[in-house]
Write an enzyme that holds these catalytic residues in place. Structure first.
Site, PDB file in Angstrom:
ATOM      1  N   ASP A  39      -2.050   5.871  -5.199  1.00 28.01           N
ATOM      2  CA  ASP A  39      -2.415   5.004  -4.087  1.00 28.01           C
ATOM      3  C   ASP A  39      -2.769   3.599  -4.565  1.00 28.01           C
ATOM      4  O   ASP A  39      -3.803   3.393  -5.189  1.00 28.01           O
ATOM      5  CB  ASP A  39      -3.607   5.636  -3.360  1.00 28.01           C
ATOM      6  CG  ASP A  39      -4.061   4.838  -2.161  1.00 28.01           C
ATOM      7  OD1 ASP A  39      -3.399   3.854  -1.808  1.00 28.01           O
ATOM      8  OD2 ASP A  39      -5.097   5.206  -1.572  1.00 28.01           O
ATOM      9  N   ASP A  73       0.818  -1.208   0.000  1.00 27.63           N
ATOM     10  CA  ASP A  73       0.000   0.000   0.000  1.00 27.63           C
ATOM     11  C   ASP A  73       0.856   1.264   0.000  1.00 27.63           C
ATOM     12  O   ASP A  73       1.501   1.580   0.997  1.00 27.63           O
ATOM     13  CB  ASP A  73      -0.902  -0.039   1.237  1.00 27.63           C
ATOM     14  CG  ASP A  73      -1.776   1.178   1.366  1.00 27.63           C
ATOM     15  OD1 ASP A  73      -1.999   1.871   0.356  1.00 27.63           O
ATOM     16  OD2 ASP A  73      -2.252   1.439   2.484  1.00 27.63           O
TER      17      ASP A  73
END
Length: 444
Positions: A298, A112
Site C-alpha cells: 500500500d 495509491d
C-alpha cells in the site's frame, strides 16, 4: 521456391517491424515529491493531541466497521458508496502531478495502490467546505474535452464521507493521456486530514473490482488505450530525507536502474487490493504471522500496520515505549543499534533496519523518533491482515503486475545507483539451524 522465400522475408520484416514498434513505445515515469506528512505537520505545530485523537478515532472506526469492506466488496452498492477502511492518508508523503482537461488543469495527487478511484476537488464545492477551497479545484466549464456523467458517489473514510459526482475528461499522467476517463469531482471532503493535506486528490491504482461504481482506474484505461507498453507499473521511493528526489513510478514496465535483481514475485490472492500471502514476521524469533497471513502492498500510507497484539510484540522487541493512544516512541540515540525486523515473502527474508522503520519528526524544535509500526484491530471474520506501506516499499522496489496478477519486490538502489543493503535472502528459521547442528553432531 522464390515465392516461399518472398513470404519468409515478408514474415521476418513484419516481426522486425513489431519489435521496432514495441521498442518505440517507451516507458513512462512520474517523478514523486516527498513532503512532510500530516502527522509531521501537526507535531511541528505542537498539536500531538489533535493528531492522536484523530488517529485514535480512525482506529476505533476500523474496529467498529471493519467488516463492511471485506464482504465480497458489497460496498459497490446502488448509491455508489464504498468504505475505504484502510485509507487514512495521515502519513502519506509521496505525491506527483497529473493534469485533467483541455487546456490542462494540474493537480497534486497520491498515487495509491490501496484504492481504485481518481478524485479531485470540484469548482462546484460549496464555499464552506474548507478542505475543498484550500486546494486546486477542477473547473469543467474551462475544459473543451469535458463530458458530463453525473452519477453520485461517496467514499467513507474514518473521519466522514468524501462526496461528489462522476465526470469524464482527458486525464494525463507521465506524458500520456487517458481519454474520456471517468473520475470524481469532490464537493465534500471530511475531517482535518483533507484540510491540512499537501495533496489535492487521490489516484487509485488497485484493481477495478473495488472501484466505486465500477469506474475503471486510470492506469487500466491507459493500457486499454495502448498508451503504455505493458499492463504493469512499479514504484521506487527514495527514503533519503536530504534528497530532492522523492521517487518515481514507472508506467508500463520496470526501471532496471532502480533495483538489483532478482525480483521476488508472489501471486495476488484476491483481486481488490494488491493482496498476497506473507509467510511470517521475524526478529530474534517469530514476531507475527506465524502460520502465514494476508498482506497488502500500500503506497497510500507510510506505516506498517498489523494485528494489535503482534504489533505490540514488535514494539517490545525493538524497545519502543508507549507514548499516547497507540503511538510508540524510541530514543533517537538507539536507532543505529536497533534490531532488524524481517518480513518473509515468497520464501525470501526482506529485512528492515532501525533507520528504515523509525520516523523522525520535529516537535517544538526538538526531534522525536516514532515507531513506524501501527496496530489495527479488524473484525475476526476478516482474518489476519498486514499493510506494508512506504516504510517497507521505500526499502524494496515494488512491481504491480495486472497481467500475471502478482506483486514483486527487489532490493532497491539509492538515487545515485548504490544498492541499499541488506539484500533479500532465503529465509532460514532457527529450527532449520538447530536441525543442521543436530545432524552434524549425529555425523560426528
Amino acid at each position: 521456391m522464390n515465392r516461399c522465400i518472398l513470404l519468409l522475408l515478408g514474415a521476418l520484416l513484419l516481426v522486425q517491424g513489431l519489435h521496432v514498434h514495441k521498442r518505440q513505445q517507451k516507458l513512462r515515469t512520474v517523478s514523486l515529491k516527498k513532503q512532510p506528512t500530516l502527522r509531521e505537520t501537526l507535531l511541528q505545530a505542537g498539536s500531538f493531541e489533535t493528531f492522536a485523537k484523530h488517529r485514535h478515532g480512525y482506529k476505533k472506526y476500523l474496529k467498529t466497521n471493519g467488516n463492511h469492506h471485506f464482504d465480497k466488496y458489497q460496498a459497490l452498492n446502488v448509491e455508489g458508496e464504498i468504505d475505504e477502511l484502510l485509507r487514512n492518508y495521515m502519513d502519506a508523503q509521496y505525491f506527483g502531478t497529473i493534469s485533467i482537461g483541455t487546456p490542462a488543469q494540474n493537480f497534486t495527487v497520491i498515487f495509491d495502490t490501496g484504492s481504485s478511484n481518481l478524485w479531485i476537488p470540484s469548482k462546484k464545492c460549496p464555499f464552506y467546505d474548507i478542505a475543498c477551497m484550500l486546494h486546486h479545484r477542477y473547473d469543467s466549464k474551462s475544459s473543451s474535452t469535458y463530458k458530463e456523467d453525473g452519477r453520485k458517489m461517496a467514499i467513507q473514510y474514518g473521519t466522514g464521507s468524501m462526496k461528489g459526482f462522476i465526470s469524464k475528461d482527458s486525464v494525463c499522467v507521465a506524458g500520456v493521456c487517458a481519454e474520456d476517463q471517468p473520475f470524481a469531482e469532490a464537493t465534500s471532503e471530511p475531517g482535518i486530514t483533507f484540510v491540512a493535506a499537501k495533496f489535492d486528490g487521490i489516484l487509485g491504482m488497485a484493481y477495478p473490482e473495488i472501484a466505486v461504481l465500477g469506474v475503471q482506474p486510470v492506469f487500466n484505461t491507459l493500457f486499454e488505450q495502448k498508451k503504455v507498453p505493458s499492463n504493469l507499473f512499479s514504484f521506487w521511493l527514495n527514503r533519503n530525507p536530504d534528497s530532492e528526489i522523492g521517487g518515481e513510478i514507472t508506467f508500463g514496465g520496470i526501471d532496471s536502474r532502480r533495483y538489483v535483481e532478482p525480483i521476488t514475485y508472489v501471486p495476488v490472492t484476491r483481486k481488490g487490493y494488491w493482496q498476497f500471502k506473507m509467510d511470517k514476521v521475524v526478529g530474534s524469533g517469530v514476531l507475527g504471522c506465524s502460520n502465514g497471513c494476508q498482506a497488502i502492498a500500500d503506497t497510500g500510507t507510510s506505516l506498517i500496520a498489523g494485528p494489535k497484539a503482534q504489533i505490540e510484540a514488535i514494539q517490545n522487541f525493538i524497545g519502543a515505549e508507549p507514548l499516547i493512544k497507540g503511538e510508540y516512541m524510541i530514543s533517537c540515540d538507539k536507532v543505529p543499534t536497533l534490531p532488524p525486523v524481517s518480513f518473509v515473502i515468497g520464501g525470501q527474508e526482506f529485512s528492515l533496519k532501525g533507520e528504515d522503520y523509525v520516523l523522525k519528526v520535529s516537535q517544538g524544535g526538538k526531534t522525536i523518533c516514532l515507531s513506524g509500526f501501527m496496530g489495527i484491530d479488524l473484525p475476526e471474520r476478516v482474518g489476519e491482515l498486514w499493510i506494508l506501506g512506504d516504510v517497507f516499499i521505500g526499502r524494496y522496489y515494488s512491481v504491480f503486475d495486472f497481467d500475471q496478477n502478482r506483486v514483486g519486490f527487489a532490493q532497491a538502489k539509492t538515487a545515485d545507483g548504490r544498492p541499499v543493503d541488506p539484500a533479500p535472502r532465503p529465509f532460514r528459521s532457527v529450527f532449520d539451524n538447530e536441525s543442521e547442528e543436530s545432524m552434524e553432531q549425529d555425523d560426528e
